[in-house]
Structures are given as structure tokens and as C-alpha cells.
Enzyme design. Structure first.
Site, PDB file in Angstrom:
ATOM      1  N   HIS A  13     -61.409  27.011  -9.541  1.00 14.98           N
ATOM      2  CA  HIS A  13     -61.769  26.757 -10.934  1.00 14.98           C
ATOM      3  C   HIS A  13     -62.896  27.695 -11.321  1.00 14.98           C
ATOM      4  CE1 HIS A  13     -62.900  24.647 -14.594  1.00 14.98           C
ATOM      5  NE2 HIS A  13     -61.708  24.110 -14.534  1.00 14.98           N
TER       6      HIS A  13
ATOM      7  N   ASP B 146     -54.975  19.957 -11.625  1.00 13.69           N
ATOM      8  CA  ASP B 146     -53.530  20.156 -11.603  1.00 13.69           C
ATOM      9  C   ASP B 146     -52.900  19.907 -10.240  1.00 13.69           C
ATOM     10  OD1 ASP B 146     -53.275  20.900 -14.312  1.00 13.69           O
ATOM     11  OD2 ASP B 146     -54.122  22.855 -13.841  1.00 13.69           O
TER      12      ASP B 146
HETATM   13  N1  CMC Z   1     -55.753  30.928  -4.389  1.00 12.37           N
HETATM   14  C1  CMC Z   1     -56.242  31.977  -3.673  1.00 12.37           C
HETATM   15  N2  CMC Z   1     -57.371  32.644  -3.985  1.00 12.37           N
HETATM   16  C2  CMC Z   1     -58.041  32.226  -5.065  1.00 12.37           C
HETATM   17  C3  CMC Z   1     -57.608  31.140  -5.853  1.00 12.37           C
HETATM   18  C4  CMC Z   1     -56.431  30.490  -5.469  1.00 12.37           C
HETATM   19  N3  CMC Z   1     -55.968  29.449  -6.188  1.00 12.37           N
HETATM   20  N4  CMC Z   1     -58.472  30.961  -6.869  1.00 12.37           N
HETATM   21  C5  CMC Z   1     -59.415  31.897  -6.737  1.00 12.37           C
HETATM   22  N5  CMC Z   1     -59.165  32.662  -5.639  1.00 12.37           N
HETATM   23  C6  CMC Z   1     -60.003  33.746  -5.109  1.00 12.37           C
HETATM   24  C7  CMC Z   1     -59.868  34.997  -5.961  1.00 12.37           C
HETATM   25  O1  CMC Z   1     -58.815  35.811  -5.486  1.00 12.37           O
HETATM   26  C8  CMC Z   1     -61.236  35.609  -5.763  1.00 12.37           C
HETATM   27  O2  CMC Z   1     -61.280  36.198  -4.494  1.00 12.37           O
HETATM   28  P1  CMC Z   1     -62.208  37.522  -4.242  1.00 12.37           P
HETATM   29  O3  CMC Z   1     -63.613  37.074  -4.528  1.00 12.37           O
HETATM   30  O4  CMC Z   1     -61.963  37.882  -2.822  1.00 12.37           O
HETATM   31  O5  CMC Z   1     -61.713  38.552  -5.224  1.00 12.37           O
HETATM   32  C9  CMC Z   1     -62.171  34.421  -5.723  1.00 12.37           C
HETATM   33  O6  CMC Z   1     -61.361  33.336  -5.237  1.00 12.37           O
HETATM   34  C10 CMC Z   1     -62.751  34.040  -7.083  1.00 12.37           C
HETATM   35  O7  CMC Z   1     -61.673  33.782  -7.959  1.00 12.37           O
HETATM   36  P2  CMC Z   1     -61.550  34.371  -9.420  1.00 12.37           P
HETATM   37  O8  CMC Z   1     -60.097  34.641  -9.695  1.00 12.37           O
HETATM   38  O9  CMC Z   1     -62.515  35.459  -9.642  1.00 12.37           O
HETATM   39  O10 CMC Z   1     -62.027  33.095 -10.240  1.00 12.37           O
HETATM   40  P3  CMC Z   1     -61.798  32.822 -11.763  1.00 12.37           P
HETATM   41  O11 CMC Z   1     -62.880  31.933 -12.170  1.00 12.37           O
HETATM   42  O12 CMC Z   1     -61.620  34.086 -12.520  1.00 12.37           O
HETATM   43  O13 CMC Z   1     -60.375  32.059 -11.802  1.00 12.37           O
HETATM   44  C11 CMC Z   1     -58.772  30.325 -11.711  1.00 12.37           C
HETATM   45  C12 CMC Z   1     -60.258  30.667 -11.859  1.00 12.37           C
HETATM   46  C13 CMC Z   1     -58.598  28.833 -11.986  1.00 12.37           C
HETATM   47  C14 CMC Z   1     -57.957  31.103 -12.755  1.00 12.37           C
HETATM   48  C15 CMC Z   1     -58.310  30.667 -10.271  1.00 12.37           C
HETATM   49  O14 CMC Z   1     -59.034  29.877  -9.346  1.00 12.37           O
HETATM   50  C16 CMC Z   1     -56.813  30.457 -10.088  1.00 12.37           C
HETATM   51  O15 CMC Z   1     -56.041  31.353 -10.404  1.00 12.37           O
HETATM   52  N6  CMC Z   1     -56.367  29.263  -9.592  1.00 12.37           N
HETATM   53  C17 CMC Z   1     -54.970  28.951  -9.488  1.00 12.37           C
HETATM   54  C18 CMC Z   1     -54.433  28.518 -10.861  1.00 12.37           C
HETATM   55  C19 CMC Z   1     -54.919  27.138 -11.240  1.00 12.37           C
HETATM   56  O16 CMC Z   1     -54.879  26.197 -10.458  1.00 12.37           O
HETATM   57  N7  CMC Z   1     -55.328  26.999 -12.518  1.00 12.37           N
HETATM   58  C20 CMC Z   1     -55.741  25.692 -13.051  1.00 12.37           C
HETATM   59  C21 CMC Z   1     -57.207  25.635 -13.303  1.00 12.37           C
HETATM   60  S1  CMC Z   1     -57.757  23.941 -13.637  1.00 12.37           S
HETATM   61  C22 CMC Z   1     -56.944  23.484 -15.112  1.00 12.37           C
HETATM   62  C23 CMC Z   1     -57.488  24.229 -16.278  1.00 12.37           C
HETATM   63  O17 CMC Z   1     -58.599  23.914 -16.701  1.00 12.37           O
HETATM   64  O18 CMC Z   1     -56.796  25.098 -16.778  1.00 12.37           O
END
Ligand code: CMC
Length: 433
Positions: free
Chosen positions: A310, A367
């Protein structure tokens, strides 16, 4: 509530010159540097891809502490609201700042009953979507259409806002259920005045002329809880979209329609659907958890563990914790045994003990378990994100309204740093090689 300037300033030094920037602090201690005059004073803008550090507004609706896993609507803990309220009470709270007393609640429910029907003309619209149309696209179109049928907002965005909010809350539920019925080729079931908000939705979804649906209190109570947990989440992608679109003066219906489209994305509300697809894939792969964990960790693979991670929570998502418990409870009441629940539990356990996920503070989010509940109560997978939208609606309306009455409101218009070609001489078509 007003923002609180702290009297403290931040100093920014550029080319030897020091600029002072005012700071402010929210009621729960959130700290911010006010950069509203930065460009004018320094010639610089800030650059913050994905707005990881950028506040777009002050707000008095939802408080979220991602380090301690705290979520509150209007000061009330999400745990209390999910346990002790109905969704309609929470919607009222978000829209009116206070929990309703019995008289206010009765009046609000009466409005919801009054507006539950769709204009009959709109019902014909459903006939013109292909049977395989995604329910989120139908929802977004139909909500946008409401502005044609109920243009009473006119030039004043806040005229009749209570009526418009109630109309949206009530009709979106009817639209969602009708889109499901159409996709099933079943006759539409109209809303009934004797059923509660959630009971009505379930009945419109699952009743049919040959097999009457029995509304079960345990299912109604679980649905209430799910919708409450989704009701607001401060400046997430869809809510920011609603505010941004609304900041241009767009009416509430169309702003919400834009928010529905933003919510659809698999990184946002669409993740609940993706979780089930992922769990099914693991199941079909002979429960090969390690393969999927490794895929999620592999930077050359776009796959992510859906329902994990998240932007704001760096610990357990409090909504996820409540949902996990609700999931256990409703499956037991309904005597449902879902192999995907065991897979989810094991996947969570593995991820929470894996260095990659631990190091990045990746925990299950809202989710991760919600889809298993939806499956247990009969909601098809392609309706999961629609359920999220139903829940998020009061939050969107509250945020849009807050934005609309904010005296400091300006059209949302981010800046950019241009990195394209410098000025070039124009070449006529015949001279281009
Ligand atoms: N699986 C694997 N790696 C992950 C995941 C995941 N679900 N989420 C984050 N990471 C890694 C990401 O690759 C990054 O790694 P590195 O630092 O080595 O580059 C690190 O963790 C930080 O992640 P980020 O993508 O920079 O974080 P963000 O804040 O931009 O993204 C997110 C948040 C929710 C989009 C992401 O965690 C994600 O894609 N999760 C899966 C989709 C998901 O479950 N979404 C629902 C969110 S909750 C409901 C809502 O409010 O929408």
C-alpha cells in the site's frame, strides 16, 4: 476546521539564497511545508512522481496513520464504525460530519427509499451494452448519465447537494444490481421499500421469479461491514480524480463517474478481482506458492502480489485485519469451505516471512480477503470492483463537496518539467525526407 500554521518555517537554499517557507500542522500532527508561492519566489517547482510527498488539500474527513495502522472517519475509529454501525449511518456521517440521531437516520433512509428507482428510460440503456461488458464500464456510463436526468445542480454545485447525494447513493446500488441482472439475462428485480440498503441490494442481485431470495441477516451485516470499510480513504487515486475533475466545475455525477474509472485500475480497486485470479492460478498450479512469490519478487516480471502493499500503510492495513476476521465468520455461518481461503492464508504467511516483503513493509491490504467474502455471498468476480465503488461513494461525495466549498479552491493543474525537443525550424511537408 481550519488548517493550523505552526509559526515555524522551513528554509530552502538555492544558489546561496535562502527562502523561508511557512509550515502547517494538522489536528493529528501531520506536518506540511506550504509551497504555494514557491514558483513565484524561486522560479522552481517541485517534482514528485506519483505524489508520494505531495498533499493536494487539507481535509477534515478521514485520518490515516500508515505507520501505526490507524484509520478514522470524522474522528471515529474504523474498528468501532465497522462493528457498531450500518453503512447508511456511516454514509450520513461522511456527508454530514456527525453520526445521525434516530430521527435524522429515519429521514435519510426515507430519502434513499424515495430515490431507489431508475428513470425507466435509463433501463433501456442496459440493452445496448454487449453481454460481456465490464460492469465497471456500465457503472461509470450510467452514473455519468444521471446528470442528464437530474440536472438540478445547475450552476450552483451545492444546490440540493443532500438530495443529489442521496439520489446517487440509492441509484448506484440499483444500477449495479441491474447491470448484473442484464449480464445474466435475468429479469430486473426492483428495489423494495421494506428492505434495508444492503438487504435491498442483495435482493436486487439474487432474487428471481423462479427462486425467491431469502435475505439473511448475517450476509446483510457482513455487506454493511465491507461497505463501511471502503467508504473513504482520504486522497487515494479515485478520490483525487473526483476532486481534480470536480475542481474544473464539473457536476457531482460526472466527477464520480471519473472516479469510478480510476478505481477500476488493478493497482487500485481492481486489485480485489486480481487477487481471486491470482489465488485461482496458484490453485490450478498445484499450490505452487514459491513460483508466485518469486514472480512477485522478480523485477523483470510485471506480476505483483495482488492485495499486498500500500502507498500509505507500512504495517497491517486495519481494514484488512477486520476483513480477515469477517471472512472467517461469514464462511462459518454460511458453511462455505473455499479452497482459495486456505491458499490466501498460506500465501500471506509465506509473504510475511519473506525478506523481500518484510524489507519493503508489504502487508495484506483491504483487497486481499474481500474477494473471498464476496464469493461466499454469491457476488461474481467481475462485480468485485463495483462493490468497492458502492462502498466508496459516500467518501467521494464528501470529498467533492469539501473541495467545492473550500474558499481556497483552485482548478487542479499540476506543473511539469519539459524534457522534449528545444525549438526547431518548421519543415514543409514536401521538404521532409
Ligand atoms: N508485490 C511485489 N512487490 C511489491 C508489491 C507487491 N504487491 N507492492 C509493492 N512492491 C514493491 C515494489 O516493486 C517496490 O520494490 P522496489 O523498492 O524494489 O522497487 C516496493 O515494493 C515499493 O513499492 P511501490 O510500487 O514503489 O509502492 P507504491 O506506493 O507506488 O504502490 C501499490 C502501492 C498498492 C500500487 C503496490 O503496493 C501494488 O502494486 N500492490 C498490488 C496491487 C494492490 O493490491 N492494490 C490495492 C491497494 S489497496 C486498495 C486501494 O486503496 O486501492
Amino acid at each position: 476546521m481550519t488548517q493550523n500554521t505552526t509559526g515555524r518555517v522551513a528554509e530552502l537554499k538555492i544558489d546561496g539564497k535562502v527562502y523561508t517557507l511557512p509550515t502547517l500542522e494538522g489536528t493529528e500532527g501531520d506536518k506540511a511545508i506550504d509551497i504555494s508561492n514557491l514558483l513565484q519566489e524561486t522560479g522552481y517547482i517541485t517534482l514528485d512522481s506519483g505524489y508520494k510527498n505531495t498533499g493536494s488539500c487539507t481535509s477534515s474527513i478521514t485520518y490515516l496513520d500508515g505507520n501505526d495502522g490507524i484509520l478514522r472517519y470524522k474522528g471515529y475509529d474504523i474498528e468501532d464504525l465497522a462493528e457498531k454501525c450500518t453503512f447508511v449511518e456511516v454514509a450520513y456521517l461522511l456527508l454530514h460530519d456527525e453520526l445521525p440521531n434516530p430521527r435524522e437516520l429515519a429521514q435519510f433512509k426515507q430519502l434513499l427509499e424515495q430515490f431507489a428507482l431508475l428513470h425507466e428510460d435509463m433501463i433501456h440503456f442496459f440493452d445496448h451494452f454487449p453481454p460481456y461488458a465490464a460492469p465497471m464500464s456500465i457503472l461509470s456510463v450510467m452514473v455519468n448519465c444521471l446528470s442528464s436526468y437530474y440536472p438540478e445542480m445547475g450552476d450552483d454545485p451545492l444546490a440540493n447537494i443532500d438530495i443529489t447525494a442521496a439520489r446517487l447513493l440509492s441509484k448506484i446500488r440499483t444500477i449495479a444490481a441491474f447491470s448484473y441482472k442484464k449480464s445474466m439475462g435475468q429479469p430486473l428485480i426492483y428495489p423494495r421499500h421494506d428492505l434495508s440498503y444492503c438487504g435491498n441490494f442483495l435482493n436486487m442481485m439474487f432474487d428471481n421469479p423462479v427462486r425467491p431470495y431469502l435475505v439473511q441477516p448475517a450476509v446483510v451485516s457482513t455487506l454493511n461491514k465491507l461497505l463501511i470499510l471502503h467508504a473513504d480513504h482520504e486522497q487515494n487515486c479515485s478520490t483525487s480524480t473526483v476532486r481534480l475533475v470536480g475542481s474544473a466545475g464539473v457536476n457531482l455525477y460526472s466527477s464520480i463517474s471519473a472516479g469510478i474509472n480510476a478505481l477500476w485500475g488493478p493497482l487500485h480497486g481492481g486489485a480485489n478481482e486480481m487477487v481471486i485470479q491470482m489465488l485461482e492460478a496458484i490453485h490450478n498450479d498445484g499450490n505452487d506458492f514459491i513460483k508466485y512469490i518469486n514472480k512477485a519478487k522478480d523485477k523483470s516480471d510485471p506480476f505483483k502480489l495482488s492485495g499486498f502493499g500500500h502507498r500509505v500503510y507500512k504495517t497491517f492495513d486495519p481494514r484488512g485485519t477486520i476483513i480477515k476476521q469477517a471472512c472467517d465468520e461469514i464462511l462459518e455461518v454460511l458453511h462455505v469451505s473455499d479452497p482459495l481461503l486456505d491458499i490466501a492464508r498460506e500465501l500471506e504467511e509465506i509473504a510475511l516471512n519473506d525478506e523481500y516483503f518484510v524489507k519493503r513493509n508489504l502487508y495484506p491490504n483491504i483487497d486481499f480477503y474481500s474477494g473471498i467474502i464476496y464469493r461466499a455471498i454469491g457476488i461474481p468476480t467481475n462485480m468485485f470492483t463495483v462493490m468497492f465503488a458502492l462502498g466508496r461513494l459516500p467518501g467521494w461525495v464528501a470529498q467533492w463537496t469539501e473541495m467545492s466549498v473550500d474558499p481556497s479552491r483552485k482548478i487542479g493543474r499540476p506543473r511539469q518539467v519539459y524534457i522534449g525537443e528545444k525549438q526547431r525550424n518548421f519543415v514543409a511537408l514536401d521538404d521532409r525526407g
